[in-house]
Enzyme design. Sequence first.
Site, PDB file in Angstrom:
ATOM      1  N   ASN A   1       0.805  -1.230   0.000  1.00  0.00           N
ATOM      2  CA  ASN A   1       0.000   0.000   0.000  1.00  0.00           C
ATOM      3  C   ASN A   1       0.835   1.275   0.000  1.00  0.00           C
ATOM      4  O   ASN A   1       0.446   2.269  -0.603  1.00  0.00           O
ATOM      5  CB  ASN A   1      -0.969  -0.001   1.180  1.00  0.00           C
ATOM      6  CG  ASN A   1      -0.270  -0.122   2.519  1.00  0.00           C
ATOM      7  OD1 ASN A   1       0.611  -0.950   2.700  1.00  0.00           O
ATOM      8  ND2 ASN A   1      -0.667   0.689   3.474  1.00  0.00           N
TER       9      ASN A   1
ATOM     10  N   LYS B   1      12.112  -7.895   1.619  1.00  0.00           N
ATOM     11  CA  LYS B   1      11.082  -8.523   0.791  1.00  0.00           C
ATOM     12  C   LYS B   1       9.907  -7.567   0.659  1.00  0.00           C
ATOM     13  O   LYS B   1       9.048  -7.490   1.536  1.00  0.00           O
ATOM     14  CB  LYS B   1      10.588  -9.840   1.390  1.00  0.00           C
ATOM     15  CG  LYS B   1       9.705 -10.622   0.389  1.00  0.00           C
ATOM     16  CD  LYS B   1       8.829 -11.639   1.050  1.00  0.00           C
ATOM     17  CE  LYS B   1       7.516 -11.059   1.499  1.00  0.00           C
ATOM     18  NZ  LYS B   1       6.657 -10.610   0.366  1.00  0.00           N
TER      19      LYS B   1
ATOM     20  N   ASP C   1       6.306  -6.414  -1.063  1.00  0.00           N
ATOM     21  CA  ASP C   1       5.204  -7.128  -1.700  1.00  0.00           C
ATOM     22  C   ASP C   1       5.537  -7.290  -3.174  1.00  0.00           C
ATOM     23  O   ASP C   1       6.017  -6.355  -3.827  1.00  0.00           O
ATOM     24  CB  ASP C   1       3.905  -6.343  -1.532  1.00  0.00           C
ATOM     25  CG  ASP C   1       2.697  -7.140  -1.980  1.00  0.00           C
ATOM     26  OD1 ASP C   1       2.018  -7.719  -1.120  1.00  0.00           O
ATOM     27  OD2 ASP C   1       2.443  -7.197  -3.206  1.00  0.00           O
TER      28      ASP C   1
ATOM     29  N   GLU D   1       4.360  -3.212  12.577  1.00  0.00           N
ATOM     30  CA  GLU D   1       3.237  -2.286  12.437  1.00  0.00           C
ATOM     31  C   GLU D   1       2.119  -3.048  11.767  1.00  0.00           C
ATOM     32  O   GLU D   1       2.246  -3.474  10.608  1.00  0.00           O
ATOM     33  CB  GLU D   1       3.590  -1.048  11.622  1.00  0.00           C
ATOM     34  CG  GLU D   1       2.459  -0.027  11.667  1.00  0.00           C
ATOM     35  CD  GLU D   1       2.507   1.014  10.580  1.00  0.00           C
ATOM     36  OE1 GLU D   1       1.548   1.051   9.766  1.00  0.00           O
ATOM     37  OE2 GLU D   1       3.484   1.773  10.539  1.00  0.00           O
ATOM     38  N   LEU D   2       0.999  -3.182  12.474  1.00  0.00           N
ATOM     39  CA  LEU D   2      -0.062  -4.084  12.045  1.00  0.00           C
ATOM     40  C   LEU D   2      -1.347  -3.320  11.755  1.00  0.00           C
ATOM     41  O   LEU D   2      -1.314  -2.173  11.359  1.00  0.00           O
ATOM     42  CB  LEU D   2      -0.243  -5.165  13.113  1.00  0.00           C
ATOM     43  CG  LEU D   2       1.065  -5.874  13.514  1.00  0.00           C
ATOM     44  CD1 LEU D   2       0.829  -6.883  14.635  1.00  0.00           C
ATOM     45  CD2 LEU D   2       1.728  -6.531  12.317  1.00  0.00           C
TER      46      LEU D   2
ATOM     47  N   GLU E   1     -10.991  -4.293  10.158  1.00  0.00           N
ATOM     48  CA  GLU E   1     -10.346  -3.299   9.302  1.00  0.00           C
ATOM     49  C   GLU E   1     -10.782  -3.530   7.860  1.00  0.00           C
ATOM     50  O   GLU E   1     -10.636  -4.631   7.326  1.00  0.00           O
ATOM     51  CB  GLU E   1      -8.830  -3.420   9.420  1.00  0.00           C
ATOM     52  CG  GLU E   1      -8.066  -2.388   8.598  1.00  0.00           C
ATOM     53  CD  GLU E   1      -6.563  -2.534   8.729  1.00  0.00           C
ATOM     54  OE1 GLU E   1      -5.867  -1.504   8.723  1.00  0.00           O
ATOM     55  OE2 GLU E   1      -6.087  -3.681   8.848  1.00  0.00           O
TER      56      GLU E   1
END
Length: 516
Positions: free
Chosen positions: A157, A180, A182, A253-254, A385
Site C-alpha cells: 500500500n 522482501k 510485496d 506495524e499491524l 479493518e
Amino acid sequence: MTTTTKMLPDELTLRLAAALNGTGPTVTLNAPFTGEPLVTLRTSTAADVAAAFSRARGAQEAWGATPPKVRAEVFIKYHDKVLRNDELIDLVQAENGKSRSSAFEETLDVAGLALYYGRTAPGCLAPRKRKGALPMATRATERRRPKGVAAVISPFNYPLSLGVCDAIPALLAGNAVVHKPDTQTAMTALRARELMVEAGLPEGLWQIVVGEPDVIGQSLIDGADHVCFTGSTQAGRRVAASAAQRLISSTLELGGKNPMIVLEDANLNSAAKGAARACFSTAGQLCLSIERVYVHESVYDTFLDKLVAHTAKLKLGSGLNFGYDIGTLSSQRQLDKAVAHVSDAVAAGAKTEIGGRVRPDIGPYFYEPTVLTGVTSEMAVYREETFGPVVSVYSFTDDADAITKANDSEFGLNASVWSKNVGRARRVGERLQVGTVNINEGYGSAYASNDAPMGGMKASGLGRRHGEQGLLEYCELQTVASQHVIGFDPPPGISAAKNATLLTWIYKFMKGMRIK
C-alpha cells in the site's frame, strides 16, 4: 521478460526486473489502473534468500565498522536523489494505483526521513557515558552496535514509504538489509535501492528478494538478526512467534481501525474536509486511515452533511498525473473486502450516505468513497479493518462517551481529535489507547514528525518507527564498565563483615548526596 503496457518505459521495467537474482517461478504483475500486464518478474526461492543473507553479511562487517558520520553522507545525498526522481512516483502509481498526490507524499516521506536520520543518527549512535556503580571508581559506557542483518518485510500500500523508511535506520545503524517488498510493488523497491547505490551505498548491503510468504517467509526469519514487518495483525502474530523462537527482536506495524473524534466546538468544515482526506487517501489503503468517526450529537447532522459534501467533490481517476484525487484499490482482494463490508452493513440496516458502488467504467478495482451511518456492533465493518474507502459515522454524548467508544477496539494504531480548544483535544487524545494522536489533522501531523516515535498499541503492533527509538530498534545496546581504585571484593585486611558495613555507608552517602 515482457511488458505489454506503455504505462512505464520498457527499458525501466526490464532493467529493474533483471536486477532480481531469483531462480524461482516467474510471475506477471498487472497494473491496478487497467488490469493489464505491467512486468514479469522472477521470484525467489528459499535458497535465493539464504544467498541474499550471505551476500549481506559479507558486506555488513566493513559497513558496521565505518564511522556513522561517513555512513550518514549516503543518506544526505539520497534525500536529493529521491526528490529529483519522478520515476519513483510513476512506479508507485503504476504498481499501486494511487493518485499522484498520494504517491508524491511517499517521496517526501522518504526524503524527509533520510535527511532526519542522516543528520541525527551519528549523534544517536555515539557512545554514551553512564553513571557507574560506585562514584569515581566505576566508569560505564553504553555502546550502540548494529545487530547484523535486518529482514524488512514491507506491504503493497505504501511501497516506497514502508519499505525504504524501514531500511534507512537499519542501514544507518550499521546493519545490512534483506528486503522482501510485496511482489506487486517490487519495482518501486528496486528503483529506490538503485538510487541509494548511486548515492554511495555499497551494493551488497541492501538485498531484495520477492516471493510468497509461504515460500520464503520462514527463510527470511531464519537468516535475520532482527525482523521488521508491516502488514496484517494475523500475519504479524506469526512473524512475532517465529522471531521469538529464534530469540531475535522484531518490530511490527499491524492493523488499525482508527477513530476520529469531532468535539462540539470543532471547526466542522475543516473537520469534514480533513476527514475526507484521512478516510479516503490512497483509496483507504493506509494503516493510519480513519475508519470510524465519532461526532458530538449536537453537531452530528451538520458534520455529516459537510462530510458527504466534501466526499462528493473527490474525483476518481487513473494515470500518471495530478488530475484526480483518489485512485484505485490495488487488487480484487481489496475490492472484494470493501464490497463485502458495505453489502453486509446495508443488508443489516446501515445506510449508505454516499458512495457504495463499484466503478468498472474507470478500472477493474475502483470503488467509490463511501460514508455509512447506522452501523451496529453485529456488522463486520464495525470492528474489522476494511482497508478501503469506507468510513462509518457515529454520535456521542460527551467526552467520556467518545473516549470509551474510540477505545472499543482490539486495535490501537492512530487517532484524530478535532476541537478549537487544543488543550481539551490533547486531554482527550491522551486517554486514547493508540500510538499516535493527531489534533485537528487525520494522520499527517504525528506520522510526519520524524523526531517522534510512531507505532501501535494493543493488536496494532510492537516497537516504534522514527526518532531515536526507531534507530535503536536496529541496535544492540552494550555496556562496557571498568573498575578503578576500589572494587567489590574486600580490601586486604578487611573482613567481609566490615566490607559490607563500608559498602552500606557508601550507598547511604550516595543517597544523601543524591548521586544515584
